[in-house]
Design an enzyme around this catalytic site. Structure first.
Site, PDB file in Angstrom:
ATOM      1  N   SER A 138      -9.466 -42.150 -25.541  1.00 31.14           N
ATOM      2  CA  SER A 138      -9.302 -43.394 -26.296  1.00 31.14           C
ATOM      3  C   SER A 138      -7.844 -43.809 -26.282  1.00 31.14           C
ATOM      4  CB  SER A 138      -9.705 -43.182 -27.766  1.00 31.14           C
ATOM      5  OG  SER A 138     -11.011 -42.671 -27.891  1.00 31.14           O
ATOM      6  N   ASP A 147      -4.028 -39.820 -35.126  1.00 29.21           N
ATOM      7  CA  ASP A 147      -5.074 -40.474 -34.330  1.00 29.21           C
ATOM      8  C   ASP A 147      -6.009 -41.319 -35.181  1.00 29.21           C
ATOM      9  OD1 ASP A 147      -4.046 -39.183 -32.015  1.00 29.21           O
ATOM     10  OD2 ASP A 147      -5.144 -37.378 -32.545  1.00 29.21           O
TER      11      ASP A 147
END
Length: 192
Positions: A138, A147
């Site tokens: 991602s 994250d």
């Protein structure tokens, strides 16, 4: 087209950095990568960037008493080089809310999992241990926390029955090298 002066932050070999540099060679890519910064002097990516004629510097986090002191030096270097956008590419430092706020909406990261799954480290082993059938990577906006930012783009692959963390990591890296340059372009274009 006005290109956006971009810095790449690294801690290691610089494989994603090299993919970004290759993509940014194209005159129609919106990122102009003018600076690479590592927090580790032994990072191989520094030599690779230098060999490409990109300014490459080390700001060793171990030289600072606090995370805040390190980040002040990092921010000062970015400003001194007229940086407008940051791409974290294997930069193994958790950035504080104060630093993130200064670069909000102008800093992205690539992470080897299908966020929001498996934030942090050891993502490949965790996906295998969980019995997942797919895994991926991602690109996301950097937000306070590990994250946690909004996802910009993802790439998925099937987890094979004989995969181990190393084989899965190698297959994911191939996806990262395609995904990150396109996601960087998309993120910069979204600014205008």
């Amino acid at each position: 087209m006005t290109r956006v002066k971009t810095a790449v932050l690294i801690s290691g070999r610089g494989s994603n950095m090299m993919a970004l540099l290759d993509a940014a060679k194209s005159p129609d890519h919106p990122a102009e990568i003018t600076l690479v910064i590592s927090n580790r002097p032994e990072a191989l990516g520094l030599e690779k960037a230098d060999a490409r004629g990109i300014k490459a510097i080390c700001i060793d986090h171990r030289d600072f008493d606090t995370r805040k002191d390190f980040e002040q030096e990092l921010h000062a270097a970015l400003i001194a080089h007229d940086i407008e956008f940051i791409a974290c590419a294997g930069f193994m430092r958790v950035l504080t809310g104060g630093f993130v706020a200064k670069w909000e909406g102008r800093m992205i990261n690539i992470h080897p999992s299908l966020l929001p799954k498996y934030k942090g480290l050891h993502t490949h082993a965790r996906a295998i241990e969980a019995g997942d059938t797919e895994h991926g990577c991602s690109v996301h906006w950097v937000a306070e926390g590990v994250d946690t930012g909004a996802v910009i783009a993802q790439a998925k692959i099937e987890i094979l029955p004989d995969d181990n963390p190393d084989t899965l990591a190698a297959r994911i890296l191939v996806q990262e090298l395609d995904l990150y340059p396109a996601a960087l372009a998309k993120a910069i274009r979204a600014l205008s």
